[in-house]
Each structure stands twice: as C-alpha cells, then as structure tokens.
Design an enzyme around this catalytic site. Structure first.
Site, PDB file in Angstrom:
ATOM      1  N   GLY A 117       0.842  -1.189   0.000  1.00  0.00           N
ATOM      2  CA  GLY A 117       0.000   0.000   0.000  1.00  0.00           C
ATOM      3  C   GLY A 117       0.876   1.237   0.000  1.00  0.00           C
ATOM      4  CB  CYS A 118       0.295   4.718  -1.075  1.00  0.00           C
ATOM      5  SG  CYS A 118      -1.317   4.992  -0.344  1.00  0.00           S
ATOM      6  CE1 TYR A 119      -1.015   8.309   3.653  1.00  0.00           C
ATOM      7  CE2 TYR A 119      -2.904   6.843   3.455  1.00  0.00           C
ATOM      8  CZ  TYR A 119      -2.378   8.120   3.433  1.00  0.00           C
ATOM      9  OH  TYR A 119      -3.191   9.194   3.207  1.00  0.00           O
ATOM     10  CB  THR A 121       5.427   2.188   0.346  1.00  0.00           C
ATOM     11  OG1 THR A 121       4.630   1.322  -0.462  1.00  0.00           O
ATOM     12  CG2 THR A 121       6.777   2.402  -0.318  1.00  0.00           C
ATOM     13  CG  PHE A 288       6.799   7.309  -0.664  1.00  0.00           C
ATOM     14  CD1 PHE A 288       6.979   7.484   0.701  1.00  0.00           C
ATOM     15  CD2 PHE A 288       5.654   6.648  -1.092  1.00  0.00           C
ATOM     16  CE1 PHE A 288       6.052   7.016   1.630  1.00  0.00           C
ATOM     17  CE2 PHE A 288       4.720   6.181  -0.182  1.00  0.00           C
ATOM     18  CZ  PHE A 288       4.932   6.364   1.181  1.00  0.00           C
TER      19      PHE A 288
END
Ligand SMILES: NC(=O)C1=CN([C@@H]2O[C@H](COP(=O)(O)OP(=O)(O)OC[C@H]3O[C@@H](n4cnc5c(N)ncnc54)[C@H](OP(=O)(O)O)[C@@H]3O)[C@@H](O)[C@H]2O)C=CC1
Ligand SMILES: CC(=O)N[C@@H](CCC(=O)OP(=O)(O)O)C(=O)O
Length: 310
Positions: A117-119, A121, A288
C-alpha cells in the site's frame, strides 16, 4: 524468436492503471493487451484477457481484484495486484524489493505478487530494518502519521479536487479517525511488529506525494539506539538500493527534503532521521510519490523483476 510477454492491465482507466500504462507504453520488450472501453468491465472479456496474458497487473478496487484472481484458470498467468486485497494473504509474495535482501528473488520466482500500500511503503521502509536490527522493539507503541496527495483516494477523489466542485474541496483533511484504516495490519505484518500501530492519515489539496512520520522516544528504545545509530542502520540497509536514499546529517537540515511532492513521477523514496538528542526525541520520515513508489512505480519495478527472470 518468441513474442515478447503479454501484459494485461485490468483497471487501465483508473489512476494507477493509467500511470502504469504510461510507464510501459513505449517498451519494446513487452506487449500490452487492452480491452475496448465498452468491454473493460465485462467479466467474460476480462477473464479471456487475464487467461491469455503472461502477466496480469490488477489496478482495481479490492473486490474487483479478488474477482479477477478468481477468473484465472491458466496456471501460467502471473499476477501483480496493486490493491489491498492480498497484502497479508498466505501464498502471496509482498512486492517490496528493498524490504530484505531475499525479496527481489522471491518476487522474481512468484506467481502471485501483492504490491505494498502507499502508506505502508513508507512505514515499512522505515521500521522493518530498525526492528530487525533490534534498534526499535517489535512491541514499541507506535503512532504513524502521514499526509498524502488527494490522488490516494483514486478517481472519485481526483474528481472532487479537479472537477466542477474543486473550489469547495477542503485544503486539508484528517481522516480515519476511528483508527480502523485498512493499512495497520499490513504495516504490522511486514514491519515485524507484535502490536498494531496507530495510524493517522491525512490528505491535502495537492495531487500526489506522501510525507510520513513516526516519532520515537529513546527512553523506550534499547540501550544503544540513538538518532545516529538509527540513521546508520537505515543507511546500511539501503546502501545498494537504487530507489531509496537515506539523508545524511548535513542533508537533514534542509526541510525541502521533506516536500511530499519532490519525488512525483519517479519511483524514488527519501528516508530521514531527525530529532532532539538532548531530549531523547527522534523522528523518522519517509517521502515518496503515492502513485510512484506507492503504486505504479512499484508495480513496474516488480514487473521488471518478473521479466528479467523469465
Ligand atoms: N491511488 C493510490 O495512491 C494508490 C492506489 N492503490 C490501489 O490500486 C487500486 C486502484 O486504485 P486507483 O487507481 O487509485 O483507483 P481508481 O478508482 O482511480 O481506479 C480503479 C479502476 O478500476 C475500474 N474498475 C472498478 N471495478 C471494475 C471491474 N469490476 N472491472 C474492471 N474495472 C473496474 C474503475 O473503473 P470506474 O472508474 O469506471 O469504476 C477504475 O478505472 C486500489 O485497489 C488501490 O487501493 C495502491 C497504491 C496507491
Ligand atoms: C489519500 C487517500 O485517500 N488514501 C487512500 C490510500 C490509498 C489506497 O487506497 O490505496 P492503497 O491501500 O493501495 O495504498 C486511503 O487512505 O484509503
């Protein structure tokens, strides 16, 4: 000579799918299978497309991603799932190549890969090496804070900020206040934590990019854990990583390093360790692109690992 591998992007009109398509469009080492607009949600046509592909990239909501996997009958098809449907599922390899030295090979050998997942990561990039090195206890009572661009909410949220109602879109939204966001189990599992972290997400009136931060108190860390030793451990872990850089002490003075939008359009991530040693307060930060290293960039990085091993 055999044909280059056939790639099917299921959900190629969504935020993540479009960007993956853009990143792959000019590649000569693969072919992209695209369904006509009228057929992109037709289960029969999707089933045919997935089963004829060498690699299926799923850029769908969770339910549709589960449905896509259930449509697979051809045992040769390999899947990279960008959704959160399989990130803690047994039998799926976690698509975070920098997580451990073994991870790139595990991804290259896998038939089922679930992208982070984005968070998660950012959280896992910071925490896992420190927990593994014994510098942060696995049961540390963690609070993870993050601010994302609105594109993290997919097309509906992009339309809210870029459509006719854009003027009334909020400049900043703290959400997930019931502390039931979908990401803590994924963060806990892959960071090697024994306790569920508290996760406080927010998004702002900017399109993409994430800055994620985690505060630590040295009095709750093992002897020998300090701002310097944590930074050195992260620098050691990411020494050979092409896409992950750890700020040194000098770079850490510039707050521009934490601009959430600085890596937009790329697959790069910057990690930093900040703090007040006199008070024993440490801050871990990750910056990021939620649509880059947090989604499409990570998917293409994993795709390249599969293609290189084929
Ligand atoms: N945005 C982000 O920052 C990140 C997203 N992800 C994950 O990637 C996945 C996709 O997210 P995102 O691109 O943001 O979402 P979007 O809402 O932007 O895109 C999803 C796409 O899937 C399509 N779709 C929905 N249901 C079906 C179906 N049954 N069959 C075929 N297509 C379907 C949608 O079409 P339509 O719009 O017409 O309904 C849309 O084009 C999600 O699971 C998300 O969790 C991962 C990391 C970061
Ligand atoms: C700002 C925003 O809304 N972010 C999304 C996270 C992105 C997402 O749903 O996707 P992944 O789990 O695949 O990263 C959210 O909090 O639900």
């Amino acid at each position: 000579m055999s044909n280059p591998p056939l790639i099917f992007i299921d959900g190629d009109q969504g935020t993540t799918g479009l960007l993956i398509h853009e990143r792959l469009r000019d590649r000569k080492d693969l072919r992209i299978l695209t369904l006509p607009a009228a057929e992109r949600k037709d289960a029969q046509r999707r089933a045919e497309a997935i089963n004829s592909a060498d690699i299926a990239l799923l850029c769908l909501p969770d339910a549709a991603a589960r449905e896509a996997v259930a449509l697979i009958e051809n045992p040769r098809v390999r899947v990279i799932d960008a959704s959160s449907a399989h990130r803690t599922s047994p039998g799926w390899v976690y698509g975070f190549p920098e997580m451990t030295p073994e991870q790139p090979q595990a991804i290259a050998n896998a038939h089922r890969i679930s992208n982070p997942g984005c968070y998660p990561t950012g959280a896992i990039a910071l925490l896992r090496p420190l927990v593994q090195a014994g510098l942060v206890p696995a049961d540390y009572p963690l609070s993870i804070h993050a601010v994302s661009g609105y594109s993290g909410g997919g097309r509906p949220q992009v339309e809210q900020y870029e459509g006719p109602e854009a003027a009334s879109a909020a400049p900043f939204v703290l959400y997930g206040l019931g502390l039931q966001h979908k990401h803590p189990p994924e963060m806990q599992l892959h960071a090697g934590l024994t306790q569920r972290p508290i996760f406080l997400p927010a998004y702002g009136a900017f399109r993409q990019g994430i800055v994620l931060s985690i505060a630590l108190q040295t009095r709750l860390l093992p002897a020998g854990s300090s701002l310097e030793s944590l930074r050195a451990a992260l620098q050691r872990h990411y020494a050979g990583a092409r896409h992950v850089k750890v700020l040194d002490a000098e770079q850490s003075a510039a707050t521009a390093q934490l601009d959430p939008t600085r890596h937009n359009g790329s697959n790069d991530m910057t990690l930093g360790v900040f703090g007040n040693p006199a008070e024993g307060h440490i801050l871990l930060c990750a910056v990021f692109d939620n649509l880059g290293k947090g989604a499409s960039g990570a998917a293409v990085q994993n795709l390249d690992l599969l293609l290189a091993a084929a």
